[in-house]
Design an enzyme around this catalytic site. Structure first.
Site, PDB file in Angstrom:
ATOM      1  N   PRO A 130       0.814  -1.224   0.000  1.00  0.00           N
ATOM      2  CA  PRO A 130       0.000   0.000   0.000  1.00  0.00           C
ATOM      3  C   PRO A 130       0.848   1.276   0.000  1.00  0.00           C
ATOM      4  CG  PRO A 130      -0.700  -1.492   1.762  1.00  0.00           C
ATOM      5  CD  PRO A 130       0.532  -2.081   1.153  1.00  0.00           C
TER       6      PRO A 130
ATOM      7  N   GLU B 214       2.411  -7.159   8.588  1.00  0.00           N
ATOM      8  CA  GLU B 214       2.395  -5.702   8.777  1.00  0.00           C
ATOM      9  C   GLU B 214       3.373  -5.013   7.825  1.00  0.00           C
ATOM     10  OE1 GLU B 214      -0.109  -4.696  10.725  1.00  0.00           O
ATOM     11  OE2 GLU B 214      -0.385  -6.865  10.928  1.00  0.00           O
TER      12      GLU B 214
ATOM     13  N   ASP C 175      -8.318   1.586 -25.882  1.00  0.00           N
ATOM     14  CA  ASP C 175      -9.425   1.577 -24.933  1.00  0.00           C
ATOM     15  C   ASP C 175      -9.357   2.740 -23.949  1.00  0.00           C
ATOM     16  OD1 ASP C 175      -8.037  -1.324 -23.250  1.00  0.00           O
ATOM     17  OD2 ASP C 175      -7.325   0.729 -23.369  1.00  0.00           O
TER      18      ASP C 175
END
Ligand code: 6GU
Length: 251
Positions: free
Chosen positions: A87, A114, A167
């Protein structure tokens, strides 16, 4: 292209990468996927891959030794991107996918627990990617997203060679509405222009609807003032001629 994926949960990769376009890409030899169990590279008797953080705190961290050993075994020359899925990475996008597709090989490390020992970030990986601002239980689903989006840029993977370049996002715009048969579905019709056979008019309508949809849903994608003005102009133009530009409502 060859992609090696290092994970604590190889079973997660069994289904999603073996269907449809990715299945065909692998059958054709355009894409080769190797899934590796990180635990197999752990040296201690218990094959441990995680440990408690120095200084205390919640949860466990991924240990450096198994990850270094795995990458050095799989990519001895260390001559391809080694990407940590986390993340905290830079945000994955159409542009990043296209850039990664230019490499012969990629190594993807799926983060877990973690996080990973900082020395993995500093001395093993060359890049860190996140697929968006939310937290997943691990990097595996993110790795599959990256594989799928990158594979679309490998020549020959999509039926029409140019597919990935045409696209949504390729032109910086969202794709507008599209229709197929029947011309009347439960009383809901199809805009006259797309059935007109007038290719120039259809192209103009597609451009205008793409601009309008982008302006309404993702205005931040309209970066240049030229595009913003084109979007405003085409919306006004089609409002005046009212020939089916409107989005369908909920009814
Ligand atoms: Cl790459 N990993 C995890 N665990 N969560 C995420 C992510 C990656 N990207 C978005 N959320």
């Amino acid at each position: 292209m060859r992609i090696d994926i290092l994970t604590l949960f190889p079973g997660m990769f069994l289904g999603p990468l073996q269907e449809s376009i990715l299945k065909r890409a692998q059958q054709r030899g355009l894409l080769t996927l190797w899934i590796h169990q990180i635990r197999d590279y752990a040296l201690d008797r218990h094959q441990s891959t995680d440990d408690v953080p120095y200084g205390g705190g919640q949860g466990m961290l991924m240990k450096p030794e198994p990850l270094f050993r795995a990458v050095r075994t799989i990519l001895p020359e260390l001559n391809a991107p080694v990407i940590l899925l986390t993340p905290q990475g830079r945000t994955f996008s159409h542009t990043v996918a296209q850039e990664l597709a230019g490499h012969d090989r990629l190594v993807l490390l799926c983060g877990h627990y973690e996080g990973v020992d900082e020395r993995v970030r500093q001395h093993l990986v060359t890049d860190e990617l996140s697929i968006g601002d939310y937290v997943l239980t691990g990097g595996e689903l993110a790795a599959m997203v990256v594989v799928d989006a990158v594979a679309r840029f490998i020549p020959g993977v999509l039926g029409a060679e140019q597919g990935a370049y045409e696209d949504s996002f390729a032109g910086g715009l969202l794709e507008g509405p599209q229709y197929t048969r029947p011309p009347d579905f439960e009383g809901w019709g199809v805009p006259d222009v797309v059935r007109s056979g007038n290719h120039a008019a259809v192209a103009q309508w597609r451009r205008a609807t793409a601009l309008r949809r982008t302006m309404e849903r993702r205005p931040e994608l309209l970066l240049s003032t030229t595009l913003q003005e084109e979007a405003r102009a085409s919306v006004t133009q089609f409002q005046q001629s009212s020939d089916g530009l409107s989005e369908p409502d909920e009814t």
